[in-house]
Design a protein around this motif. Structure first.
Motif, PDB file in Angstrom:
ATOM      1  N   ASN A 567       0.848  -1.198   0.000  1.00 23.09           N
ATOM      2  CA  ASN A 567       0.000   0.000   0.000  1.00 23.09           C
ATOM      3  C   ASN A 567       0.883   1.247   0.000  1.00 23.09           C
ATOM      4  O   ASN A 567       1.615   1.518   0.952  1.00 23.09           O
ATOM      5  CB  ASN A 567      -0.902  -0.007   1.241  1.00 23.09           C
ATOM      6  N   GLU A 569       0.104   4.550   0.028  1.00 20.21           N
ATOM      7  CA  GLU A 569      -0.263   5.621   0.955  1.00 20.21           C
ATOM      8  C   GLU A 569       0.256   5.325   2.367  1.00 20.21           C
ATOM      9  O   GLU A 569       0.866   6.184   3.022  1.00 20.21           O
ATOM     10  CB  GLU A 569      -1.780   5.814   0.980  1.00 20.21           C
ATOM     11  N   GLN A 570      -0.005   4.105   2.855  1.00 20.31           N
ATOM     12  CA  GLN A 570       0.433   3.743   4.199  1.00 20.31           C
ATOM     13  C   GLN A 570       1.951   3.706   4.305  1.00 20.31           C
ATOM     14  O   GLN A 570       2.532   4.112   5.312  1.00 20.31           O
ATOM     15  CB  GLN A 570      -0.164   2.384   4.582  1.00 20.31           C
ATOM     16  N   ALA A 572       4.117   5.487   2.456  1.00 16.05           N
ATOM     17  CA  ALA A 572       4.594   6.875   2.422  1.00 16.05           C
ATOM     18  C   ALA A 572       4.398   7.547   3.776  1.00 16.05           C
ATOM     19  O   ALA A 572       5.252   8.297   4.247  1.00 16.05           O
ATOM     20  CB  ALA A 572       3.855   7.646   1.328  1.00 16.05           C
ATOM     21  N   GLU A 573       3.258   7.270   4.414  1.00 15.18           N
ATOM     22  CA  GLU A 573       2.978   7.868   5.721  1.00 15.18           C
ATOM     23  C   GLU A 573       3.949   7.364   6.785  1.00 15.18           C
ATOM     24  O   GLU A 573       4.459   8.141   7.593  1.00 15.18           O
ATOM     25  CB  GLU A 573       1.538   7.554   6.128  1.00 15.18           C
ATOM     26  N   SER A 578       6.720  11.691   0.456  1.00 11.40           N
ATOM     27  CA  SER A 578       5.653  11.966  -0.507  1.00 11.40           C
ATOM     28  C   SER A 578       5.487  10.735  -1.398  1.00 11.40           C
ATOM     29  O   SER A 578       6.387   9.895  -1.501  1.00 11.40           O
ATOM     30  CB  SER A 578       6.010  13.185  -1.357  1.00 11.40           C
ATOM     31  N   LYS A 579       4.341  10.630  -2.035  1.00  7.56           N
ATOM     32  CA  LYS A 579       4.096   9.483  -2.914  1.00  7.56           C
ATOM     33  C   LYS A 579       5.089   9.472  -4.073  1.00  7.56           C
ATOM     34  O   LYS A 579       5.580   8.410  -4.478  1.00  7.56           O
ATOM     35  CB  LYS A 579       2.669   9.523  -3.453  1.00  7.56           C
TER      36      LYS A 579
END
Length: 627
Positions: A567, A569-570, A572-573, A578-579
């Protein structure tokens, strides 16, 4: 007889070689001699008493002149008032003049009185400047005393004169103002302070009485302190020490730890204390009390409270409680309370030393268990000495810690602080008997399941890590938990399991069970380490060769990507990227490995290799990160 008439108010004549002014024998005194007396008085009795001395002296001079003027029935009351500055100037005190006057009389009664004026060339200010330099306040005390005495004698009611500015302060002239005492309000307190000064002998008598009282107080405090110290030397506990203090002052006493848990008390029902403690509020005015003692009020009375210090930190509090209606003896009680806090500090130090000694013995015992020095029977027998049953199932926990950023504290400080916090946590909060061993940057904990079940183990360790993070915010704490063991002789193996598990812990997931390693945990051992390294090399290829900080960054990115199931998004967080930055890294890693990162089979093999890398290359990775 020869008469020298200066004017109608002041007659000076000589008789039998003696001088008389208005028929009163007089002497001539130089202003320099006055200055000498002024200096000696300040040096011997202080400036405050000198104020009183000169004010009363000037007051008497003014009263005497008023009596002479009062005999002149031909003069009006206002004229008699106005003659005051003239006589004052004729006697050489200062050049005096009136600049403002308000005067009201009704039925021979003074209703209002307000005069203002100036003194130029004041002899008193002149001598003060010569002897002491510039003053911080007015210095013409004989002049204000004279004006006060003269006008009071003339008008028959109490008035008071004060300086608004003074040559002794550096002003060009002295400005004065006189009013009725009732009109000065708070400012008249200065007049009363002058009038109410005690004679020196009376003050010395009162001072002696205070000194005797202080001596008796100190004797009482010293006696109580000596008795408490003797109890401490005898090795008696805190209850016997509180008995001594309670017997002396009959006060309720409470001793608390830093979390305000009650350690000991005397003369109070603890339930009543707990219910009333919530209503404690600090009293702002603490002037009567010792600087380290706080005064609190509550529904049933007053409390004195002082901290207990140990090695520069507050570790508890001592309190005296006074029922409503009982007046505290602040000076004596605050001193005794301070001595009690000192004794409690020594008791806490003794307890701390004993606990640390016991913990060190237990830690050494754990080292000996893991070294294989003893048989199982010897271990069980020695464990009885520390009230621990090692025949039960147990877990080994590896707790690692390090600073997150550069910090003023040294690593040794963190190591010592962590050991003390963990020891206190299990002893005081969890009430568990845990053996704590030490390694560089790691604590090894042996916890038996008869105290903590396997189901509650993770919850307890999570609570411990949260507690440590709260107490030391700039450090990272990670834990690894071994599998369940029943044979104490295998404690060394359990420790290796815990150390392997902790290497996979992270800030996002600070706790790892050895069982979470799955097959990898079983495979990694000394016998097949070379095979494991070959598997890592086969899967990670160039990422594993010549490891450096840059490659470790790629490896950490890949690990988080796989851990998050691909995933973006997860991932990157969790990496704070950043993506677009994450995609760039993943493309770079794909090119280096020449493999599809989305292939489930490939993901499984890569994750196995990455976990194995974190375990077998732990020391190497830590060394690279520290460079």
């Amino acid at each position: 007889m020869k008469t020298l008439e200066l004017n109608d108010l002041l007659h000076i004549h000589q008789e039998n070689e003696l001088w008389f002014a208005n028929n009163e024998r007089s002497v001539f005194v130089s202003t320099r001699a006055f200055g000498t007396m002024q200096r000696d008085l300040i040096e011997n009795i202080g400036i405050d008493r000198m104020k009183t001395f000169f004010f009363k002296y000037g007051y008497q001079l003014g009263v005497e002149d008023a009596q002479e003027v009062a005999k002149r029935d031909s003069l009006s009351l206002l004229e008699k008032i106005e003659y005051g500055p003239i006589i004052h100037a004729l006697k050489g005190h200062a050049k005096s003049s009136i600049t403002e006057k308000e005067f009201e009389v009704e039925e021979n009664e003074i209703k209002s009185f307000r005069f203002k004026g100036i003194w130029e060339n004041s002899y008193e200010a002149e001598q003060h400047l010569k002897n002491f330099g510039m003053s911080h306040g007015p210095v013409c005390y004989t002049l204000t005393g004279y004006a006060t005495g003269y006008i009071t004698g003339v008008v028959g009611v109490n008035v008071f004169f004060k300086e608004l500015q003074c040559q002794g302060q550096g002003d060009p002239c002295c400005v004065w103002e006189g009013r009725l005492v009732s009109e000065w309000k708070e400012e008249a307190e200065e007049f009363f302070s002058y009038s109410k000064e005690l004679p020196i002998l009376k003050e010395l008598e009162q001072t002696n009485e205070k000194l005797m009282q202080e001596k008796n107080n100190l004797a009482l405090v010293s006696k109580t302190y000596n008795e408490m110290t003797n109890e401490l030397i005898k090795g008696n506990n805190i209850d016997s020490i509180l008995n001594i203090v309670h017997k002396q002052n009959h006060l309720s006493i409470v001793v608390e730890d830093s979390r305000q848990n009650i350690i000991a008390s005397k003369g109070i029902n603890l339930e009543d204390f707990e219910s009333s403690r919530v209503s404690f509020s600090e009293i702002p005015d603490k002037k009567q009390c010792h600087s380290k003692v706080d005064i609190f009020s509550f529904e049933k009375g007053i409390s004195l409270k002082t901290p207990i210090y140990l090695l520069g930190k507050i570790v508890g509090y001592c309190s005296f409680l006074y029922e409503r209606g009982r007046t505290p003896k602040y000076e004596v009680d605050s001193m005794i309370l301070g001595r009690l806090a000192s004794i409690c500090s020594l008791l806490f130090l003794k307890e701390k030393t004993e606990v640390e000694s016991l913990e060190q013995v237990k830690g050494h015992f754990l080292e000996e268990i893991m070294s294989g020095k003893y048989t199982q029977q010897e271990i069980m027998r020695k464990a009885d000495y520390i009230q621990l049953d090692l025949s039960d199932h147990y877990h080994i926990v590896a707790l690692t810690y390090k600073f997150l950023n550069k910090c003023d504290e040294k690593e040794f400080t963190l190591h010592k602080k962590t050991f003390e916090m963990v020891s206190a946590y299990f002893r005081e909060i969890e009430n568990l008997n845990v053996i704590i061993g030490q390694r560089p940057d790691t604590l090894i904990l042996l916890i038996t399941e008869n105290q903590v079940t396997q189901q509650n183990m993770e919850k307890m360790i999570r609570t411990l890590v949260a507690f440590l993070k709260k107490e030391t915010k700039h450090a990272l704490f990670l834990a690894g938990i071994s599998s369940q063991n029943s044979n104490i002789l295998e404690a060394g193996v359990a420790m290796e399991e815990a150390c392997s598990a902790v290497r996979l812990s992270s800030r996002d997931e600070p706790i790892t069970f050895f069982s979470d390693l799955g097959m990898l945990g079983i495979l990694i051992n000394d016998q097949n380490e070379q095979a494991i390294r070959k598997m890592i090399r086969d899967q990670l290829g160039v990422l594993y060769e010549n490891l450096d900080k840059n490659k470790l960054e790629w490896i950490e990115t890949l690990y988080h990507f796989l851990e998050q199931g691909g995933n973006l998004e997860q991932t990157a967080e969790s990496l704070a990227l950043s993506k677009s930055g994450l995609r760039y890294r993943l493309n770079k890693i794909t090119d280096l490995l020449d493999r599809d990162l989305r292939d489930p089979q490939r993901q499984f093999q890569l994750m196995m290799a990455l976990k194995a890398l974190k375990i077998v290359e732990h020391e190497r990775i830590k060394k690279i990160q520290a460079e």
